[in-house]
Design a protein around this motif. Structure first.
Motif, short mmCIF file in Angstrom:
data_model
loop_
_atom_site.label_atom_id
_atom_site.label_comp_id
_atom_site.label_asym_id
_atom_site.label_seq_id
_atom_site.Cartn_x
_atom_site.Cartn_y
_atom_site.Cartn_z
N ALA A 5 85.23 -5.49 3.57
CA ALA A 5 85.82 -5.73 4.88
C ALA A 5 84.79 -5.52 5.98
N LEU A 6 83.98 -4.46 5.85
CA LEU A 6 82.95 -4.20 6.86
C LEU A 6 81.91 -5.32 6.90
N ARG A 7 81.52 -5.83 5.75
CA ARG A 7 80.55 -6.94 5.73
C ARG A 7 81.12 -8.17 6.41
N ARG A 8 82.37 -8.46 6.18
CA ARG A 8 82.98 -9.64 6.79
C ARG A 8 83.17 -9.45 8.29
N PHE A 9 83.52 -8.24 8.68
CA PHE A 9 83.61 -7.96 10.11
C PHE A 9 82.25 -8.18 10.78
N ARG A 10 81.21 -7.62 10.22
CA ARG A 10 79.88 -7.76 10.81
C ARG A 10 79.39 -9.20 10.81
N ALA A 11 79.88 -9.99 9.86
CA ALA A 11 79.48 -11.39 9.80
C ALA A 11 79.93 -12.19 11.01
N ASN A 12 80.84 -11.62 11.80
CA ASN A 12 81.30 -12.33 13.00
C ASN A 12 80.22 -12.41 14.08
N ARG A 13 79.16 -11.64 13.95
CA ARG A 13 78.02 -11.85 14.83
C ARG A 13 77.46 -13.26 14.62
N PHE A 14 77.38 -13.69 13.36
CA PHE A 14 76.90 -15.03 13.04
C PHE A 14 77.94 -16.07 13.42
N ALA A 15 79.23 -15.75 13.23
CA ALA A 15 80.29 -16.67 13.64
C ALA A 15 80.20 -16.94 15.14
N GLY A 16 79.93 -15.89 15.92
CA GLY A 16 79.79 -16.06 17.36
C GLY A 16 78.63 -16.97 17.73
N LEU A 17 77.52 -16.83 17.00
CA LEU A 17 76.37 -17.70 17.22
C LEU A 17 76.71 -19.15 16.92
N LEU A 18 77.42 -19.38 15.82
CA LEU A 18 77.80 -20.75 15.46
C LEU A 18 78.72 -21.37 16.52
N MET A 19 79.63 -20.58 17.04
CA MET A 19 80.52 -21.08 18.09
C MET A 19 79.73 -21.34 19.37
N ALA A 20 78.76 -20.48 19.68
CA ALA A 20 77.91 -20.72 20.86
C ALA A 20 77.16 -22.02 20.71
N ALA A 21 76.66 -22.30 19.51
CA ALA A 21 75.96 -23.56 19.27
C ALA A 21 76.89 -24.75 19.46
N ALA A 22 78.14 -24.62 19.00
CA ALA A 22 79.11 -25.70 19.18
C ALA A 22 79.38 -25.95 20.66
N CYS A 23 79.56 -24.90 21.42
CA CYS A 23 79.83 -25.06 22.86
C CYS A 23 78.61 -25.63 23.58
N PHE A 24 77.43 -25.23 23.15
CA PHE A 24 76.21 -25.76 23.77
C PHE A 24 76.10 -27.26 23.52
N VAL A 25 76.34 -27.69 22.28
CA VAL A 25 76.24 -29.11 21.95
C VAL A 25 77.26 -29.91 22.75
#
Length: 302
Positions: A277-297
């Motif tokens: 659970a902790l690993r998946r929670f921390r993985a949301n740092r990368f999820a945030g980056l992916l969403m930022a890339a989507a919004c940028f595009v």
């Protein structure tokens, strides 16, 4: 599950090298756990980029600094309010205030220092964005009490921790076009509630013993289903915001990477595995980056 939980007193990195008095204050502000400020920061970029301010890199840097400072101030405030509860939970019993290493008076002084840094960032914003940013203070002040009065404190956290999205949006476009912000913020709320439900899986046994609320407890046997539903709602909201900005099916493809990532988190979640659970929670740092890339595009091509 409890044996797998890493106590908050186990720290590493630059915090471990600080002299002891400074180390306590760094731990109070969670400087050893950068995941918190990334989760606070990424929604700022989503609002900024999707509204069209795709080249505002100086503002991005200011918002990152503000996220670090205000997340730190929020953590200190949370620990002041929760000192009695933290002392009764294995993972948090060694936190500086709960353990007595830092007095509450010293903690309030530290909050003022961090808030002063946040004030410097606030002064960089347009007046409309200043108003929006200040609107979060009431939500922040109330959050630590939610776990005492509701079984769904993550629902309130979703309002608090994603406030950067409306702040970034209004910084980029003012109050002129707020319609896309509604589904964007709703999606942010669902994303935050989803990832914090995953995080809360670590503390389900202690939370039940202490008698505080948690969505990981309230979902019961349906934690994974709840997270799947929340992440689906997040993607629906984000898709609606993108569509309102650029009504083109191709634009929605920008969400594919973050959709796959959130799908992996939710579908592979084992609520009884604290480490997982902790690993998946921390993985949301990368999820945030992916969403930022989507919004940028989307922002740069509309």
């Amino acid at each position: 599950m409890t044996d797998a939980i890493v106590p908050d007193s186990q720290y590493k990195g630059f915090v471990a090298r600080l002299p002891l008095p400074w180390r306590h204050y760094a731990l109070l502000a969670r400087f050893d756990r950068p995941i918190g400020w990334w989760l606070l920061f990424w929604p700022c970029t989503w609002g900024l980029f999707l509204a069209g301010a795709t080249m505002s890199w100086a503002m991005v840097a200011w918002l990152l600094l503000g996220s670090i400072a205000m997340r730190g101030a929020g953590c200190v405030y949370n620990d002041i309010v929760d000192a009695d509860l933290d002392a009764r939970v294995a993972r948090t019993a060694a936190r500086p205030i709960a353990s007595g290493a830092v007095s509450q008076r010293a903690a309030w002084v530290w909050i003022m220092v961090l808030a002063g840094t946040g004030l410097i960032v606030l002064l960089q914003l347009h007046w409309q964005a200043k108003i929006v940013a200040l609107g979060s203070l009431v939500l922040v002040a109330a959050y630590p009490f939610m776990k005492r009065i509701t079984g769904w404190p993550q629902a309130w956290l979703g309002l608090v921790f994603t406030w950067g999205a409306p702040t970034g949006w209004v910084q980029a476009s003012g109050f002129g076009n707020l319609l896309p912000l509604v589904p964007l913020y709703c999606g942010c709320w669902a994303w935050c509630m989803g990832y914090d439900t995953i995080y809360a899986c670590q503390d389900r046994e202690d939370d039940a013993l202490v008698g505080i609320g948690s969505s990981a407890l309230s979902f019961g046997r349906h934690v994974r289903t709840g997270v799947i539903a929340l992440y689906a709602l997040a993607l629906t909201g984000w898709g609606g915001a993108i569509w309102l900005m650029r009504p083109d099916p191709l634009a929605l493809l920008a969400l594919a990477p973050v959709a796959l990532h959130l799908g992996w988190q939710a579908l592979t979640l084992n609520p009884d595995d604290g480490d997982g659970a902790l690993r998946r929670f921390r993985a949301n740092r990368f999820a945030g980056l992916l969403m930022a890339a989507a919004c940028f595009v989307v922002g740069i091509t509309r």
